[in-house]
Design a protein around this motif. Sequence first.
Motif, PDB file in Angstrom:
ATOM      1  N   VAL A 134      -1.573 -42.352  11.758  1.00  0.00           N
ATOM      2  CA  VAL A 134      -1.431 -41.317  10.737  1.00  0.00           C
ATOM      3  C   VAL A 134      -1.725 -39.951  11.324  1.00  0.00           C
ATOM      4  N   LEU A 135      -0.839 -39.002  11.073  1.00  0.00           N
ATOM      5  CA  LEU A 135      -1.083 -37.609  11.440  1.00  0.00           C
ATOM      6  C   LEU A 135      -1.302 -36.817  10.170  1.00  0.00           C
ATOM      7  N   LEU A 136      -2.484 -36.232  10.034  1.00  0.00           N
ATOM      8  CA  LEU A 136      -2.789 -35.364   8.904  1.00  0.00           C
ATOM      9  C   LEU A 136      -2.414 -33.949   9.308  1.00  0.00           C
ATOM     10  N   SER A 137      -1.394 -33.419   8.637  1.00  0.00           N
ATOM     11  CA  SER A 137      -0.844 -32.105   8.970  1.00  0.00           C
ATOM     12  C   SER A 137      -0.996 -31.198   7.753  1.00  0.00           C
ATOM     13  N   PRO A 138      -2.199 -30.634   7.543  1.00  0.00           N
ATOM     14  CA  PRO A 138      -2.514 -29.916   6.301  1.00  0.00           C
ATOM     15  C   PRO A 138      -1.800 -28.591   6.153  1.00  0.00           C
ATOM     16  N   ALA A 139      -1.882 -28.038   4.947  1.00  0.00           N
ATOM     17  CA  ALA A 139      -1.237 -26.764   4.656  1.00  0.00           C
ATOM     18  C   ALA A 139      -1.737 -25.694   5.601  1.00  0.00           C
ATOM     19  N   ALA A 140      -0.804 -24.921   6.112  1.00  0.00           N
ATOM     20  CA  ALA A 140      -1.144 -23.857   7.053  1.00  0.00           C
ATOM     21  C   ALA A 140      -1.857 -22.716   6.341  1.00  0.00           C
ATOM     22  N   THR A 141      -2.748 -22.070   7.056  1.00  0.00           N
ATOM     23  CA  THR A 141      -3.372 -20.853   6.542  1.00  0.00           C
ATOM     24  C   THR A 141      -2.903 -19.629   7.322  1.00  0.00           C
ATOM     25  N   THR A 142      -2.275 -19.877   8.466  1.00  0.00           N
ATOM     26  CA  THR A 142      -1.696 -18.798   9.276  1.00  0.00           C
ATOM     27  C   THR A 142      -0.384 -19.282   9.876  1.00  0.00           C
ATOM     28  N   LEU A 143       0.407 -18.355  10.358  1.00  0.00           N
ATOM     29  CA  LEU A 143       1.643 -18.737  11.035  1.00  0.00           C
ATOM     30  C   LEU A 143       1.351 -19.536  12.294  1.00  0.00           C
ATOM     31  N   ASP A 144       0.244 -19.242  12.948  1.00  0.00           N
ATOM     32  CA  ASP A 144      -0.124 -20.016  14.135  1.00  0.00           C
ATOM     33  C   ASP A 144      -0.320 -21.484  13.786  1.00  0.00           C
ATOM     34  N   ASP A 145      -0.841 -21.752  12.583  1.00  0.00           N
ATOM     35  CA  ASP A 145      -0.982 -23.139  12.133  1.00  0.00           C
ATOM     36  C   ASP A 145       0.382 -23.815  12.030  1.00  0.00           C
ATOM     37  N   THR A 146       1.342 -23.086  11.498  1.00  0.00           N
ATOM     38  CA  THR A 146       2.705 -23.616  11.382  1.00  0.00           C
ATOM     39  C   THR A 146       3.257 -23.974  12.752  1.00  0.00           C
ATOM     40  N   TYR A 147       3.127 -23.053  13.684  1.00  0.00           N
ATOM     41  CA  TYR A 147       3.638 -23.299  15.030  1.00  0.00           C
ATOM     42  C   TYR A 147       2.948 -24.498  15.676  1.00  0.00           C
ATOM     43  N   GLN A 148       1.636 -24.616  15.483  1.00  0.00           N
ATOM     44  CA  GLN A 148       0.899 -25.728  16.086  1.00  0.00           C
ATOM     45  C   GLN A 148       1.328 -27.056  15.489  1.00  0.00           C
ATOM     46  N   GLU A 149       1.574 -27.093  14.183  1.00  0.00           N
ATOM     47  CA  GLU A 149       2.010 -28.340  13.552  1.00  0.00           C
ATOM     48  C   GLU A 149       3.384 -28.760  14.073  1.00  0.00           C
ATOM     49  N   LEU A 150       4.261 -27.811  14.282  1.00  0.00           N
ATOM     50  CA  LEU A 150       5.569 -28.120  14.859  1.00  0.00           C
ATOM     51  C   LEU A 150       5.413 -28.700  16.264  1.00  0.00           C
ATOM     52  N   ILE A 151       4.551 -28.092  17.049  1.00  0.00           N
ATOM     53  CA  ILE A 151       4.332 -28.560  18.419  1.00  0.00           C
ATOM     54  C   ILE A 151       3.715 -29.956  18.426  1.00  0.00           C
ATOM     55  N   ASP A 152       2.756 -30.184  17.520  1.00  0.00           N
ATOM     56  CA  ASP A 152       2.137 -31.518  17.433  1.00  0.00           C
ATOM     57  C   ASP A 152       3.167 -32.584  17.080  1.00  0.00           C
ATOM     58  N   LEU A 153       4.019 -32.278  16.107  1.00  0.00           N
ATOM     59  CA  LEU A 153       5.067 -33.236  15.721  1.00  0.00           C
ATOM     60  C   LEU A 153       6.053 -33.446  16.863  1.00  0.00           C
ATOM     61  N   GLY A 154       6.330 -32.387  17.588  1.00  0.00           N
ATOM     62  CA  GLY A 154       7.231 -32.518  18.734  1.00  0.00           C
ATOM     63  C   GLY A 154       6.686 -33.478  19.777  1.00  0.00           C
ATOM     64  N   LYS A 155       5.397 -33.370  20.051  1.00  0.00           N
ATOM     65  CA  LYS A 155       4.772 -34.248  21.043  1.00  0.00           C
ATOM     66  C   LYS A 155       4.811 -35.702  20.585  1.00  0.00           C
ATOM     67  N   LEU A 156       4.461 -35.923  19.320  1.00  0.00           N
ATOM     68  CA  LEU A 156       4.370 -37.301  18.824  1.00  0.00           C
ATOM     69  C   LEU A 156       5.717 -37.982  18.664  1.00  0.00           C
ATOM     70  N   THR A 157       6.764 -37.206  18.466  1.00  0.00           N
ATOM     71  CA  THR A 157       8.082 -37.800  18.224  1.00  0.00           C
ATOM     72  C   THR A 157       8.988 -37.800  19.448  1.00  0.00           C
ATOM     73  N   GLY A 158       8.510 -37.235  20.551  1.00  0.00           N
ATOM     74  CA  GLY A 158       9.348 -37.161  21.741  1.00  0.00           C
ATOM     75  C   GLY A 158      10.299 -35.987  21.731  1.00  0.00           C
ATOM     76  N   HIS A 159       9.970 -34.967  20.963  1.00  0.00           N
ATOM     77  CA  HIS A 159      10.841 -33.788  20.868  1.00  0.00           C
ATOM     78  C   HIS A 159      10.057 -32.501  21.144  1.00  0.00           C
ATOM     79  N   GLN A 160       9.247 -32.535  22.179  1.00  0.00           N
ATOM     80  CA  GLN A 160       8.409 -31.381  22.483  1.00  0.00           C
ATOM     81  C   GLN A 160       9.245 -30.180  22.903  1.00  0.00           C
ATOM     82  N   THR A 161      10.283 -30.407  23.684  1.00  0.00           N
ATOM     83  CA  THR A 161      11.131 -29.302  24.125  1.00  0.00           C
ATOM     84  C   THR A 161      11.764 -28.601  22.931  1.00  0.00           C
TER      85      THR A 161
END
Length: 311
Positions: A134-161
Motif C-alpha cells: 500500500v502506498l499512502l499518497s495524501p493530499a498535497a499541501t504544496t506543489l513540491d508535494d505533488t511533484y514528489q507523489e508523481l515521482i514516487d508513483l513513477g518509481k513504484l510502477t516502473g515509469h520513473q523516466t
Amino acid sequence: MSRRTPRLFAAALAAGALLLGGCAEKTSTDTPAAGGSAAAAFPVTVGKVTLEKRPEKIVSLSPTATEMLFAIGAGKQVTAVDDQSNYPPEAPKTDLSGYQPNAEAIAGRNPDLVVLANDTNKIVDQLTTLKIPVLLSPAATTLDDTYQELIDLGKLTGHQTEADALTTKMKDDIASLTKDLPKRTTKLTYYHELGPELYSVTSKTFLGSIYALAGLENIADPADADGKQGGYPQLSQEVIVKANPDFVFLADTKCCKQNPDTVKARSGWAGITAVKNNQVVALDDDIASRWGPRVVDLVRAIVAATAKVPA
C-alpha cells in the motif's frame, strides 16, 4: 475528487487527514515518450513500500492518484479505481470507495499495489496484514508535494523516466504561465467557493498557494486567522459582500449548479466588484479539487481570468 459536502471536501483536501476547464493543454492524459519503463530496475522501495517486480494490478482509491498513474504512462497497469475516479474517461471505475474503503472488497481485486489518499479506518494496516503493498499518497499541501507523489508513483510502477519528464513539464508550464503577470500596486482580491454554503479556502491551503502564484489576495484569510478551521472556513454573505472581492471563483459548478447568474441573484451580491465587472469565474469542480497534473490547467484558468484586468 468529487465533493459530497464542503466538510467532506475539506477533509479530503486537507487529508493528511486539497482543490484543482477551458482550452487547457491535456497535461494529464498525454503519455510521455516511453523509455524509462523498460529500463526500470526492481526491486524498488518508496517509503515503507518495497516491490519486487513491476505491479500489473494496481488499485487506485484516490482520483488524484488515478490521474497521476495515467499521466505517467501506468494506466494499463491500473485494473480498478474508486467510484470517484472519473478522469481520464478510460479509467476502470468500480464501486470501490476511497471514503469508506473495505479491505475485503479491495483484496478481491487481487492487487499487487494499492494507492490511497487517506488511511480511513486504518485501511493501510488492514491491507498490510493481507500482504498487499500500500502506498499512502495524501493530499498535497504544496506543489513540491505533488511533484514528489508523481515521482514516487513513477518509481513504484516502473515509469520513473516518464514521471520525471512530467514534473519537469509541469514546472516549466507553471513558470511560463506566471512569469509575465502584470505588476500591480494593489493586489486583486478573490473569494474561492467550495459550495453554496460559502465554505472557502485560505492562503495556507494548497489551493491558496496556487492563487498566490497569480498574485491574488484571499478575502477568506481573516476568517481562519488562527488556523483552527484547517484553512477551510465558512464565510457569511455579509462578510463576502463587505470584502467586495475583485474575483469570485466557483468550484461548485457541477455539484451545485452555481454560475455567474446564480451568484448575481444572491442577496447583496449584485454590487460586488466581481459581479459588476463580469469576473465571476466558473471552474471545473474536479480540476479544482485535485492536486495532480491538471493543476497546470487550474493555474492557466486563474491567470487567464486575472490577466484581463489592466494593471
